[in-house]
Design an enzyme around this catalytic site. Sequence first.
Site, PDB file in Angstrom:
ATOM      1  N   CYS A  63       0.857  -1.188   0.000  1.00  0.00           N
ATOM      2  CA  CYS A  63       0.000   0.000   0.000  1.00  0.00           C
ATOM      3  C   CYS A  63       0.896   1.241   0.000  1.00  0.00           C
ATOM      4  O   CYS A  63       1.759   1.380   0.865  1.00  0.00           O
ATOM      5  CB  CYS A  63      -0.902  -0.009   1.232  1.00  0.00           C
ATOM      6  SG  CYS A  63      -1.866   1.511   1.435  1.00  0.00           S
ATOM      7  N   CYS A  66       0.386   3.250   3.420  1.00  0.00           N
ATOM      8  CA  CYS A  66       0.771   2.764   4.759  1.00  0.00           C
ATOM      9  C   CYS A  66       1.789   1.636   4.761  1.00  0.00           C
ATOM     10  O   CYS A  66       2.242   1.227   5.820  1.00  0.00           O
ATOM     11  CB  CYS A  66      -0.471   2.342   5.555  1.00  0.00           C
ATOM     12  SG  CYS A  66      -1.072   0.694   5.117  1.00  0.00           S
ATOM     13  N   CYS A 112      -7.487  -0.845   1.534  1.00  0.00           N
ATOM     14  CA  CYS A 112      -6.370  -1.421   2.285  1.00  0.00           C
ATOM     15  C   CYS A 112      -6.872  -1.908   3.646  1.00  0.00           C
ATOM     16  O   CYS A 112      -7.568  -1.183   4.354  1.00  0.00           O
ATOM     17  CB  CYS A 112      -5.278  -0.370   2.473  1.00  0.00           C
ATOM     18  SG  CYS A 112      -3.976  -0.906   3.610  1.00  0.00           S
ATOM     19  N   CYS A 115      -4.974   0.569   6.494  1.00  0.00           N
ATOM     20  CA  CYS A 115      -5.215   2.015   6.630  1.00  0.00           C
ATOM     21  C   CYS A 115      -6.544   2.462   6.032  1.00  0.00           C
ATOM     22  O   CYS A 115      -6.924   3.622   6.188  1.00  0.00           O
ATOM     23  CB  CYS A 115      -4.065   2.816   6.017  1.00  0.00           C
ATOM     24  SG  CYS A 115      -4.085   2.891   4.219  1.00  0.00           S
ATOM     25  N   CYS A 135      -9.023  -4.805  -9.680  1.00  0.00           N
ATOM     26  CA  CYS A 135      -8.644  -3.751 -10.616  1.00  0.00           C
ATOM     27  C   CYS A 135      -8.180  -2.559  -9.773  1.00  0.00           C
ATOM     28  O   CYS A 135      -9.001  -1.884  -9.144  1.00  0.00           O
ATOM     29  CB  CYS A 135      -9.872  -3.428 -11.457  1.00  0.00           C
ATOM     30  SG  CYS A 135      -9.578  -2.183 -12.692  1.00  0.00           S
TER      31      CYS A 135
HETATM   32 FE    FE Z   1      -2.750   1.085   3.537  1.00  0.00          FE
END
Ligand code: FE
Length: 154
Positions: A63, A66, A112, A115, A135
Site C-alpha cells: 500500500c 501505509c 487497504c 489504513c 482492478c
Molecule cells: Fe494502507
Amino acid sequence: MHDTNRPVNPYYSRTDTTKLDVPDSIWKRVLPPDLYEVARHGATEQAFIGKYWDYEGKGTYYCAACGNRLFRSDAKFASTCGWPSFFEPARPGSVVYREDRSYGMVRTEVLCGRCGAHLGHVFDDGPPPTGKRFCMNSISLEFEPDRPETKKPQ
Ligand code: FE
C-alpha cells in the site's frame, strides 16, 4: 523522492500490521496530493497511464499510503482494462471490501486492510483460479522487487 515541504508519513510500515485510524486531515498532510485523492476520496486514475498496468516485474506490491503488503506479482495478470489487475490478495486480511453504489452501478470497492485507503474495485470476470479481477490504481501501490537469488557456491 520525498518532498521536503511535506512531513514524513509516520504511519508507513512494511512490518507493523496494526490497523490505523488516521483522520483525513492528517492524511492530507502526509500523502502526496495525487495519492491522497485516490486513497482518501476514491478518485480513479486514467486507464493506461499508471506505472504498473502492464508491469511484469517479480515481487510484492505494498500500500503506497501505509506500507501494508497487498499483492504478489504471481497473482498479477495481463488485463486489457488499463489498470494493474490481480486475481487474489497477498493474504486474506490484506484488503477489505465495501459496497460502492456510486455512478449508478453496484460495485465492490477494495480498501487497504490496514489504513482503509481506496485501492480500486473487484469484479467477477478474472481468470482462474479465483475468477476475480482486483482492478487497482497504480498510484495506490508500491512495488518492491524480489531479491535476486544468492549465488550458489561453485
Ligand atoms: Fe494502507
